[in-house]
Structure formats: C-alpha cells, structure tokens
Design an enzyme around this catalytic site. Structure first.
Site, PDB file in Angstrom:
ATOM      1  N   MET A 149       5.662 -12.277 -32.349  1.00 41.41           N
ATOM      2  CA  MET A 149       6.887 -12.811 -31.770  1.00 41.41           C
ATOM      3  C   MET A 149       7.060 -12.041 -30.465  1.00 41.41           C
ATOM      4  O   MET A 149       6.968 -10.824 -30.461  1.00 41.41           O
ATOM      5  CB  MET A 149       8.077 -12.507 -32.683  1.00 41.41           C
ATOM      6  N   CYS A 150       7.285 -12.721 -29.367  1.00 42.49           N
ATOM      7  CA  CYS A 150       7.298 -11.990 -28.109  1.00 42.49           C
ATOM      8  C   CYS A 150       8.288 -12.574 -27.127  1.00 42.49           C
ATOM      9  O   CYS A 150       8.731 -13.693 -27.280  1.00 42.49           O
ATOM     10  CB  CYS A 150       5.958 -12.046 -27.404  1.00 42.49           C
ATOM     11  N   THR A 151       8.570 -11.823 -26.096  1.00 38.71           N
ATOM     12  CA  THR A 151       9.312 -12.323 -24.953  1.00 38.71           C
ATOM     13  C   THR A 151       8.540 -11.937 -23.699  1.00 38.71           C
ATOM     14  O   THR A 151       8.199 -10.765 -23.535  1.00 38.71           O
ATOM     15  CB  THR A 151      10.725 -11.706 -24.899  1.00 38.71           C
ATOM     16  N   ARG A 340      16.096 -15.409 -28.971  1.00 42.93           N
ATOM     17  CA  ARG A 340      15.995 -14.316 -28.000  1.00 42.93           C
ATOM     18  C   ARG A 340      16.054 -14.874 -26.584  1.00 42.93           C
ATOM     19  O   ARG A 340      16.173 -14.155 -25.616  1.00 42.93           O
ATOM     20  CB  ARG A 340      14.679 -13.556 -28.217  1.00 42.93           C
TER      21      ARG A 340
END
Ligand SMILES: *[C@@H]1O[C@H](CO)[C@@H](O)[C@H](O)[C@H]1NC(C)=O
Ligand SMILES: *[C@@H]1O[C@H](CO)[C@@H](O)[C@H](O)[C@H]1NC(C)=O
Ligand SMILES: *[C@@H]1O[C@H](CO)[C@@H](O)[C@H](O)[C@H]1NC(C)=O
Ligand SMILES: *[C@@H]1O[C@H](CO)[C@@H](O)[C@H](O)[C@H]1NC(C)=O
Length: 402
Positions: A149-151, A340
C-alpha cells in the site's frame, strides 16, 4: 460484468478483513476524522531510528556476485523476516503452512530459471551467499510486489524543477501485534531498508531504495534523467491470474519490479521510459509514477496487465503542479476505509507550489493516515541534483493501522 462482480467481491472481502483487524486492534474507525497536516518534520533526526545505510551494487560483476557483500552482512534480518512470515502462515493453519513451506523450500526454487537474466542469477547468488533456500529467496522477491500500500507524489516547484516522493507501506494483514500495536512484517522490514547505488565502471548509473535481499526496484532514479516509483494496483482478475499463468509455464509477461530495473538500467529519456512502462505486458497490474527532468514531465501510468489504461499527467500551464497516487484508480473513489488520497491532496494543496521541496513533501508524507502503521519509509528524489534521500518512518499511537 464478470469483472465488476469479482472486483466488488474482492473489495468486499478486503473490507471485512480490514474491519475485523480494526476491531481486534481496538481502534476506532473514523473515515471523516481529520488530522492536521504535519509541519517541521524535515529533516528527521540523525539517529538509526530514521537514517538508512547506503550500499553500492557493481553492475560490472557477474550477476551472481553483485549482492553478496550486502546479503552476507544482512543474512540475519532476511532470515528473521522469512521466519516471521512462516510463523504467520503457521498461525493460520499449521498443516497447510507446513505443506506450503515444504513446497517452497524444495520445489519452488527451480522456477528461478524461468526468470530473465540478470534476475535469475542475482537471486541464486543471494541464496548461495546466505544459505537461505532458493525457493524462499524467490518467494520473497516476487511475493512482495503485490501487496504494498503506498502513496507516491510527483510535483514541480514554481521554477519548473521536478520532485518525486513516496511512502512505502507494507505488511497489511500479516500479523497484528496486539501488545505493541504494530504489524509484525512491517517491523521486520524497517531495519532492512537501504539505499543502493548501481554503478558501472565506477560511475553511478541509477539509484534505488530496497529491502536487503530484494532485487527489484520499487523506488528509483536515473540522475539527470528520471525518477520512478511503483504502487500496487489491486485487481482480482490481474495479479493472481498472472502468477498462476507463470507457475503453469507461460513466462511471456514481465514482473512489475523487474521492468523498473530494466527501465532504470537502459532508459535514456523520460519519453522512452514512459513508452516502455506503458507497453510491456506485465504479470500484475500496477501504477507507475514517473518524473522527468523538465517542467511538465510527470505522470501516473495506470496499468492493466496488457497496457496503460490511463496516463495522468502534470499540466503546469493549467495549474496542475502535482499528481498524487495511492492504490486506487484516480478516476474512482478510494475504498472508504482506506482514503489516503484526500488527506494527502488536502495537505499538498495547503503546502502550495511555492513550498514544493524535500521539506514540504516530507511533511505531507508524515501526515496520518498517509503515514500509518504500515509505513516503512519515505523517499525523496530531485532529479537534476541526483538526490535520493530515504528515511525510516514510525507512526506513534494514536495511529491508523493502514
Ligand atoms: C529441479 O530441476 C532439477 C534439474 O533440472 C531436476 O532434477 C529436479 O527434479 C527439479 N525439481 C523439481 C521439484 O522440479
Ligand atoms: C513489542 O515491544 C517490546 C518492547 O518494546 C519488544 O521487546 C518486543 O520485541 C516487541 N514485539 C514485537 C513482536 O516486535
Ligand atoms: C534531461 O534528459 C535529457 C535526456 O532525456 C538530456 O538530454 C538532458 O540533458 C537532461 N537535462 C538536464 C537538465 O539534465
Ligand atoms: C486540491 O486542489 C485541487 C486543485 O485545485 C482540487 O481539485 C482538489 O479537490 C483539492 N483537494 C483537496 C482534498 O483539497
């Protein structure tokens, strides 16, 4: 139609799991709860809690020897990570876990030969140097890219200089430590984070951030040319089927994080990288976030296995000075328990283009829930300066589990 039903089902299943984890962890879910945008976080303290070491990988060496100096030194932490993962499986179902582990240790390693070079030899070299069964090293290297899971953010400052930053969040649903309020795998990965300089003839060809023993590139840059990061894109009809095809002997598609190594090794321009990342058939869907070295060169490429579904570009002339990507297609709403994107964009808007730079981006990526219990690191890149900085991240309670 079938696709829609399957993705609804998978989103539903994820939701149930996520809510169950939240209940177990005793956290109250509040998707509308607003955190203040973080300020003054950069630079983080010069302590081992935040800083990561730098290593050189010499591409002039035979592939099997390139990682030896690193993995020998870090063998203990790689073994620890794999042990945590096996314990996690055993806790789910002892018998099935033992069968699975036995298969990985004794049969799976052979599949290394189906990977393209130099990746096959690099993985074999790591197994040989550490004594870890080849199948386990292979599993670690391919399993990983599907569950992060990333931004990622690509942004340009008022002078047209490009910046690229990302959080890498990993370890969802793999063992919640009730006492410590941490994810077991996330905690094991944090000490393994390192910056790598890939060199040829003593000169830096590209830079990347990785975990010890992981040879793919999820975050990297070619100084003066481009910056690149990968975010996982979830799709039931994508990743798993691609892996099954590969297991069954169809090796025509590329692994997501090996394609990025190829791009970092061979690309000579932003445009060329963009074309390659848009066109090569992949084993799993993904988001590639790409930045160039010139105003306006920044985009998010949303990939199905076959092709680019969408290319979402900067447009500084029209006031689009950043693009922020998490794990959901930008034209759809994020999963409501995992938004997010809205807080990230709110803080980017609040930062303003005037303050685009390492400090501004680090603050945005240090704001909860963009920063959460899964976050292992924040990386910051500026292409013209050839700068890549990586910091381990921690999220103190109260903090979102993902
Ligand atoms: C792995 O490959 C070797 C050499 O080709 C072969 O002897 C062995 O039986 C293979 N093992 C499995 C489990 O496929
Ligand atoms: C939980 O925290 C304690 C004390 O900080 C530490 O000793 C222990 O190793 C941690 N457990 C895990 C699984 O990380
Ligand atoms: C940007 O990259 C191109 C190659 O794609 C190169 O020719 C040019 O010199 C680079 N510009 C800067 C400012 O580094
Ligand atoms: C941020 O600004 C953009 C551009 O003005 C706008 O489209 C977006 O809705 C804003 N997002 C948030 C969360 O404030």
């Amino acid at each position: 139609m079938r696709n829609t039903i399957m993705s609804v089902t998978s989103a539903g299943a994820l939701l149930v799991l996520v809510v169950a984890v939240a209940a177990v962890s005793g956290l109250t879910l509040g998707p509308t709860q607003k955190e203040e945008c973080a300020t003054g976080k950069y630079p983080p303290p010069k302590t081992a809690e935040y800083q990561v070491p730098k290593y050189v990988v010499n591409l002039d060496l035979p592939a099997a020897d390139r990682w030896t100096h690193i993995v020998k030194e870090r063998a203990k932490s790689i073994v620890n990570l794999l042990t945590q993962f096996k314990d996690f499986l055993r806790a789910l179902d002892l018998q099935v876990a033992e069968m699975f582990i036995n298969y990985i240790d004794h049969n799976f390693g052979n599949l290394t030969n189906t990977l393209p070079e130099p990746f096959a030899d690099e993985i074999k070299g790591i197994s040989k140097a550490t004594g870890i069964p080849l199948g386990e090293v292979l599993m670690y290297n391919i399993f990983y890219e599907m569950f992060s899971m990333c931004t990622s953010i690509v942004a340009e400052d008022p002078a047209g200089k490009l910046y690229h930053a990302r959080n890498l969040d990993f370890g969802l649903l793999m063992g919640w430590d009730i006492k410590n309020h941490t994810w077991v795998i996330t905690e094991s990965l944090r000490p393994m984070i390192m910056n790598i300089e890939f060199q040829m003839k003593g000169k830096v060809v590209y830079k990347a951030v990785t975990y010890a023993g992981f040879i793919g590139a999820i975050t990297g840059m070619i100084p003066d040319v481009l910056t690149l990061s990968v975010n996982t894109r979830f799709s039931l009809t994508g990743g798993k089927i691609g892996i099954i095809e590969w297991l069954l002997g169809d090796h025509s598609s590329q692994w997501v994080s090996f394609l990025t190594r190829d791009v970092l090794t061979y690309s000579t321009s932003y445009q060329q990288a963009k074309e390659k990342l848009s066109q090569v058939e992949l084993i799993a869907p993904a988001y590639y976030i790409l930045g160039g070295n010139y105003s306006g060169q920044g985009c998010v490429i949303t990939r199905s296995r076959e092709k680019a579904l969408d290319i979402w570009e900067l447009n500084p002339g029209k006031g689009v000075w950043y693009r922020l990507q998490t794990n959901y297609d930008h034209w759809k709403a994020p999963l409501f328990v995992d938004d997010r994107r809205t807080p990230g964009m709110r803080c980017m808007n609040q930062t303003t283009q005037q303050n685009v730079g390492f400090a501004g981006l680090f603050n945005v990526l240090s704001t909860k829930p963009v920063l959460n219990k899964l976050t292992t690191y924040t990386a910051l890149m500026q292409v013209n300066a050839g700068k890549l900085e990586t910091y381990k991240q921690h999220c103190d309670d109260p903090c979102w589990p993902w």
